[in-house]
Scaffold this motif. Sequence first.
Motif, short mmCIF file in Angstrom:
data_model
loop_
_atom_site.label_atom_id
_atom_site.label_comp_id
_atom_site.label_asym_id
_atom_site.label_seq_id
_atom_site.Cartn_x
_atom_site.Cartn_y
_atom_site.Cartn_z
N LYS A 193 46.12 16.62 -37.72
CA LYS A 193 44.96 17.10 -38.49
C LYS A 193 45.09 18.59 -38.81
O LYS A 193 44.54 19.07 -39.81
CB LYS A 193 43.67 16.83 -37.73
N LEU A 222 44.57 20.22 -42.40
CA LEU A 222 43.64 21.33 -42.61
C LEU A 222 44.34 22.48 -43.35
O LEU A 222 43.79 23.04 -44.30
CB LEU A 222 43.09 21.81 -41.27
N VAL A 229 34.97 15.54 -46.00
CA VAL A 229 34.29 16.77 -45.57
C VAL A 229 32.88 16.38 -45.13
O VAL A 229 32.14 15.74 -45.88
CB VAL A 229 34.24 17.80 -46.71
N LEU A 244 29.08 20.07 -39.97
CA LEU A 244 29.57 20.24 -38.61
C LEU A 244 28.77 19.40 -37.61
O LEU A 244 29.29 18.98 -36.58
CB LEU A 244 29.49 21.73 -38.23
N GLU A 287 38.33 15.15 -35.61
CA GLU A 287 37.75 16.10 -36.55
C GLU A 287 38.28 17.49 -36.26
O GLU A 287 38.81 17.77 -35.18
CB GLU A 287 36.23 16.08 -36.45
N ILE A 288 38.15 18.37 -37.27
CA ILE A 288 38.55 19.76 -37.11
C ILE A 288 37.68 20.61 -38.02
O ILE A 288 37.40 20.24 -39.17
CB ILE A 288 40.05 19.94 -37.43
N ALA A 289 37.18 21.74 -37.48
CA ALA A 289 36.26 22.59 -38.23
C ALA A 289 36.99 23.37 -39.32
O ALA A 289 38.15 23.78 -39.16
CB ALA A 289 35.58 23.57 -37.27
N LEU A 290 36.30 23.56 -40.44
CA LEU A 290 36.84 24.36 -41.53
C LEU A 290 36.58 25.84 -41.23
O LEU A 290 35.59 26.18 -40.57
CB LEU A 290 36.18 23.97 -42.84
N SER A 330 32.55 27.29 -42.53
CA SER A 330 32.46 27.09 -41.08
C SER A 330 31.36 26.13 -40.67
O SER A 330 31.33 25.69 -39.51
CB SER A 330 32.27 28.44 -40.37
N ASP A 331 30.44 25.81 -41.57
CA ASP A 331 29.40 24.83 -41.24
C ASP A 331 29.86 23.40 -41.55
O ASP A 331 29.06 22.45 -41.44
CB ASP A 331 28.11 25.12 -42.03
N LYS A 385 33.32 20.40 -41.52
CA LYS A 385 34.52 19.96 -40.81
C LYS A 385 35.22 18.87 -41.63
O LYS A 385 34.61 18.23 -42.50
CB LYS A 385 34.16 19.41 -39.43
N TYR A 427 36.66 15.28 -41.34
CA TYR A 427 36.40 14.14 -40.46
C TYR A 427 37.40 13.03 -40.79
O TYR A 427 37.46 12.55 -41.92
CB TYR A 427 34.95 13.66 -40.67
#
Length: 555
Positions: A50, A54, A252, A255, A270-273, A278-279, A281, A283
């Motif tokens: 992931k 990203l 997308v 969060l 999942e991984i945060a953008l 930043s709000d 991620k 998925y």
Amino acid sequence: MMLDKKSGYRKNFSLIVTFIVLTSILFILSLFLAFSFSKKSIEGAFVSEKVNILEQTIKPYNDFFQNKMPEVSYYNGFLDSATASKFVDTIVLNYPFVSKVTFYDSEVKNIAVKDGMNVGHLSFGPKSIYQFGKGILKDSIKLFSETDRRGFKVGDDFNGMAYKLVIFVDQLDTSKVPSQEELFTNFSVIKSNKITYLNIPRREDLKVYKQMIDKRLNTSSVYQQDMLVFQLDAYKLKILNARPLLYQNIAVKPLTYDPIDLSDEKMRTEIALPGAFSDFKLYFTSSKSYIKKEIFFYFLPIASVLLLVYGVLLLVGFLIFRNLNINRKMFKLQYDFVNNLTHEFKTPVSVIKIAGNNIKSAQSLTEKELKLYGRILDEEADKLNGLMNKLLAFTQIENKAIKLNREEVNIKDFIESTIESHTLKHPNFEITSEISGFKTFITDPVLLGSLFDNLAENAYKYSPPAQKKLHISAKLIKGVLVFRFADKGIGIPDNELNNIFKKFFRIQNQYNQNGSVGLGLAFCKELVNFMQGEITVKSKINKGTEFKIVLPYNN
């Protein structure tokens, strides 16, 4: 079976089965471990890959943030609505996640402003404000001007950036050169779905701004500052799925998003953008059946290699077993050969010895007895001589140590001579002949005689007492000589036909217990090959056997 044990070539079927079973167990265990490894590897990749997805997905954002957005500073604050519109058009075209841009055409001066921020004698406020982007109507582009405010308030975006500018200028050490990273950090504000950027003033301008805070300057200079607020839409990021066989779906999500379906049939990660996203991620979801395809795609090459190794091991085992089996058969053939050869030599030697002892011990012998003992000694000596000659001739022919003597042979006389010789030796042997297409031909009469004698002797030996018959035919067919020896004997089993021309091979039957060393047909085969011909056989059990010999005609 006693022979097998003594020979050292005993067939140990339990050892063979044990080897196959152990190899198969090792193969199955290897497959299981390979599949487990593949499963863990793919499941691990599902979690780790992931990061690569990203990086690929956020690459346009990083390019926009690090390269495109700082281009605002190149204009040194002299953007107008037209150039700003063109600048925004390129951004919206190349970076679809930028949905709208608000452009503040602003000024820093030593005179207080109504809209903006006044700190000491430093004032920072907009002359006009515009908005650009897809779906913006023409009459909505211009939001504010000093002459036409339309009730529009400058807002927090401008005030927040103005505050950062004032703080930075107030704390600025004019004796030092601020780094580009420090300038970029202080002249940009990153919030959720929004980036505010103010063109970075020149160092000389910053020094003047610092003076403006403390005192009113004699000059009434005005400094242009351009500020842009970029509205971003995370849902318009283009997701680049570099592992489509691993990730069935990538989306997308906010969060705080939690799926309603939490069944075990799906794998999730999942991984945060970063930055302004930043709000949100990325998925990732895939059904377990979908992941199995990737597992098998990863596993199959490993399984193929293991199968190849397994096949090679079985092949090596088979070749070892086959070689041992061949060695066992060869040892048995050689053992039989030595036994039979010993018997063949022993019988005439014993007869000669007995005859000699009788002659030596007798005080006087009649003429009849002398002729009898003389005939016995002559016949037994001929047997020994014939056997030695056959062994010597076989070795010489096999090693190409003799030459083919070419003489003209009258085929009728030759066959009649053969028939006469064998009928004299075996009065109950009925031999007939047939000749057509030729009378004479060029060949080696000695080798041809050996060939005829061996086949005639075999026909007599392997025929029942009432069926000792042989038909010899000689024909010229399409430029080659074809000889056929057809008997009415016991026949040869189909499974033995491929072996009868091998050295030391003997068919086990009631006619072959003694008196054969397994060289007769092998000798015939070598003779025919030496004469540049070929020999074949066809046979039926209890019906008879026919040997067909094809030789070149006058070659």
